[in-house]
Design a protein around this motif. Structure first.
Motif, short mmCIF file in Angstrom:
data_model
loop_
_atom_site.label_atom_id
_atom_site.label_comp_id
_atom_site.label_asym_id
_atom_site.label_seq_id
_atom_site.Cartn_x
_atom_site.Cartn_y
_atom_site.Cartn_z
N ASN A 2 45.81 43.78 32.69
CA ASN A 2 45.22 44.34 31.46
C ASN A 2 44.02 43.53 31.00
N ARG A 3 43.24 43.05 31.98
CA ARG A 3 42.02 42.30 31.67
C ARG A 3 41.01 42.56 32.78
N CYS A 4 39.75 42.27 32.49
CA CYS A 4 38.69 42.36 33.49
C CYS A 4 38.67 41.08 34.31
N ILE A 5 38.62 41.24 35.64
CA ILE A 5 38.70 40.12 36.57
C ILE A 5 37.35 39.92 37.25
N LEU A 6 36.88 38.68 37.28
CA LEU A 6 35.62 38.36 37.94
C LEU A 6 35.78 38.45 39.45
N LYS A 7 34.88 39.19 40.11
CA LYS A 7 34.91 39.39 41.55
C LYS A 7 36.34 39.74 42.01
N MET A 8 36.85 40.78 41.41
CA MET A 8 38.23 41.18 41.70
C MET A 8 38.33 41.76 43.10
N ASP A 9 39.35 41.30 43.85
CA ASP A 9 39.64 41.87 45.16
C ASP A 9 40.79 42.86 45.08
N HIS A 10 41.92 42.43 44.54
CA HIS A 10 43.07 43.31 44.32
C HIS A 10 44.11 42.55 43.52
N HIS A 11 45.11 43.26 43.06
CA HIS A 11 46.25 42.61 42.41
C HIS A 11 47.37 42.48 43.42
N CYS A 12 47.81 41.25 43.66
CA CYS A 12 48.82 40.98 44.68
C CYS A 12 50.18 40.78 44.01
N PRO A 13 51.14 41.69 44.22
CA PRO A 13 52.47 41.48 43.61
C PRO A 13 53.21 40.30 44.21
N TRP A 14 52.90 39.92 45.47
CA TRP A 14 53.57 38.78 46.09
C TRP A 14 53.11 37.46 45.48
N LEU A 15 51.99 37.47 44.77
CA LEU A 15 51.54 36.30 44.03
C LEU A 15 51.82 36.43 42.54
N ASN A 16 52.13 37.64 42.10
CA ASN A 16 52.25 37.94 40.67
C ASN A 16 50.97 37.53 39.95
N ASN A 17 49.85 37.81 40.59
CA ASN A 17 48.56 37.38 40.07
C ASN A 17 47.47 38.22 40.71
N CYS A 18 46.35 38.31 40.03
CA CYS A 18 45.19 38.98 40.60
C CYS A 18 44.48 38.04 41.57
N VAL A 19 43.85 38.61 42.56
CA VAL A 19 43.00 37.84 43.49
C VAL A 19 41.56 38.06 43.05
N GLY A 20 40.96 37.00 42.53
CA GLY A 20 39.61 37.10 42.00
C GLY A 20 38.73 35.95 42.45
N HIS A 21 37.72 35.67 41.66
CA HIS A 21 36.69 34.72 42.06
C HIS A 21 37.25 33.31 42.28
N PHE A 22 38.15 32.86 41.43
CA PHE A 22 38.58 31.46 41.47
C PHE A 22 39.80 31.20 42.35
N ASN A 23 40.50 32.24 42.82
CA ASN A 23 41.66 32.01 43.68
C ASN A 23 41.62 32.86 44.96
N HIS A 24 40.47 33.48 45.23
CA HIS A 24 40.36 34.28 46.46
C HIS A 24 40.51 33.40 47.70
N ARG A 25 39.91 32.22 47.68
CA ARG A 25 40.01 31.32 48.83
C ARG A 25 41.44 30.87 49.06
N TYR A 26 42.18 30.59 47.98
CA TYR A 26 43.58 30.19 48.13
C TYR A 26 44.41 31.31 48.74
N PHE A 27 44.16 32.54 48.31
CA PHE A 27 44.91 33.68 48.84
C PHE A 27 44.65 33.86 50.33
N PHE A 28 43.38 33.82 50.72
CA PHE A 28 43.08 34.01 52.14
C PHE A 28 43.61 32.85 52.98
N SER A 29 43.50 31.63 52.49
CA SER A 29 44.01 30.48 53.24
C SER A 29 45.53 30.55 53.39
N PHE A 30 46.21 31.01 52.35
CA PHE A 30 47.66 31.18 52.47
C PHE A 30 48.01 32.21 53.54
#
Length: 382
Positions: A172-200
């Motif tokens: 329910n918020r605007c996400i910077l450089k949003m890629d998608h919402h990942c339920p397995w992370l319970n978090n959005c994948v955006g500008h500041f955690n996209h690298r962590y998601f891909f590395s995982f």
């Protein structure tokens, strides 16, 4: 000034009626009143103005469905995270309790060093990047934007959106450089955690492939042992067996007495075989699915796109092709440069310290402004 008794009586009656009406409405639960007000707003939005079209009607009618899906996904996200932790922990327990003793008793010192070093390094990378991906904010749109270019206005937040920013209905918020919402992370994948998601995803795939390949022979042996155990009573009828179905003794040809019984097949042995089968099936399945997802995101990163921009760029390419022009992604800086920007590599040593080792360095830029190609380069006549 004089008051008329009749007018005073009428005023008191009106006040009583209003208070009774308020008390009657207040009997309904607050959540039910909110839903009723929301439904009335949806109905009123169908005839809001002359710009209403089929898209507006469709969005209004299906808004309760979208809201239900987002609500369920938001609350089930925590369960998905717990499930991921349980599955990974079960594989780690099997690896340390079952596989590691076999490695020490079977392999040479060189292979033992390889398995211990690689396995623990891979585990540390998986745990670090999953934790950072779940706990790091993807980057939210600030309420006050000063001197920041924006390309549109969010119809949910009613705020200007910079390039590559999208609204997430679950967060329910605007996400910077949003890629998608990942339920397995319970978090959005955006500008500041996209690298962590891909590395995982990458290190999880490598870990699953490693367990699948190294445990293949163990899986075959364990599966064969359980199959023999299952059919042993039918193949050798009349010969005493233990409660697990293993022969207590075998009579050699021509011998009329039993020999000394071999050690019975214990419950521990059976659980070890089942654990090996469980580990191999789970890691092989996860390796295939996560491997496909990792390759998909690697292709997107090479093109300088996110999952959302993949669809928008495809539609823009078709639209500009109808005009006889070629659309060029304004955020594509070349494959190698895209990877350097994404991984935060600024010098050669960063390929080791920031890619092959756990690193919490922030991404390039603030997610609000981006270096773009000029319009003349974006639209090249065919």
């Amino acid at each position: 000034m004089k008051w008329c008794p009749g007018s005073v009586t009428h005023l008191l009656r009106c006040v009583r009626l209003r208070s009774c009406g308020r008390r009657g409405r207040s009997k309904l639960p607050l959540w039910l009143r909110k839903i009723w007000a929301y439904m009335r707003l949806l109905v009123q939005s169908l005839c809001f103005n002359t710009h209403t079209n089929t898209d507006v009607v469709f969005d209004s009618l299906f808004e309760p469905v979208f809201w239900s899906v987002e609500y369920v996904t938001r609350w089930f996200g925590l369960l998905f995270v717990v499930l991921v932790v349980i599955l990974i922990s079960s594989i780690v327990v099997i690896a340390y309790i079952v596989l590691l003793p076999l490695v020490f008793n079977t392999y040479s010192p060189a292979w033992i060093a390889w398995h211990v070093c690689y396995g623990n390094w891979n585990l540390v990378m998986i745990a670090f990047h999953y934790y950072k991906a779940t706990k790091t904010s993807p980057g939210f749109l600030p309420k006050e934007l000063t001197d920041t270019p924006f390309v549109s206005v969010c119809k949910k937040c009613i705020l200007p959106k910079p390039p590559r920013t999208h609204h997430c209905g679950i967060c329910n918020r605007c996400i910077l450089k949003m890629d998608h919402h990942c339920p397995w992370l319970n978090n959005c994948v955006g500008h500041f955690n996209h690298r962590y998601f891909f590395s995982f995803c990458l290190f999880m795939t490598l870990g699953c492939v490693y367990c699948s390949i190294s445990g293949r022979n163990l899986f075959i042996d364990a599966y064969s042992a359980l199959e023999r155990l299952k059919h042993l009573d039918m193949e050798k009828p009349g010969i005493p067996v233990t409660g697990m179905g293993i022969l207590i003794g075998l009579l050699p040809p021509g011998q009329s007495t039993y020999q000394t019984a071999p050690p019975p097949y214990t419950f521990k042995d059976k659980m070890i075989h089942k654990s090996i089968i469980y580990m191999w099936v789970l890691t092989s399945t996860a390796g295939l699915t996560l491997g496909a997802l990792t390759i998909w995101h690697a292709v997107l990163i090479s093109k300088g796109e996110t999952s959302i921009e993949k669809h928008t760029n495809k539609s823009e390419t078709k639209r500009m092709a109808q005009k006889g022009k070629v659309y060029r992604n304004p955020f594509h800086y070349g494959r190698l440069n895209n990877w350097k920007i994404f991984l935060g590599v600024e010098k050669r040593s960063h390929w080791v310290t920031r890619v092959l080792l756990p690193s919490g360095h922030p991404p390039c830029g603030d997610g609000l402004t981006w270096k773009l190609f000029s319009v003349q380069n974006d639209l090249i006549p065919v």
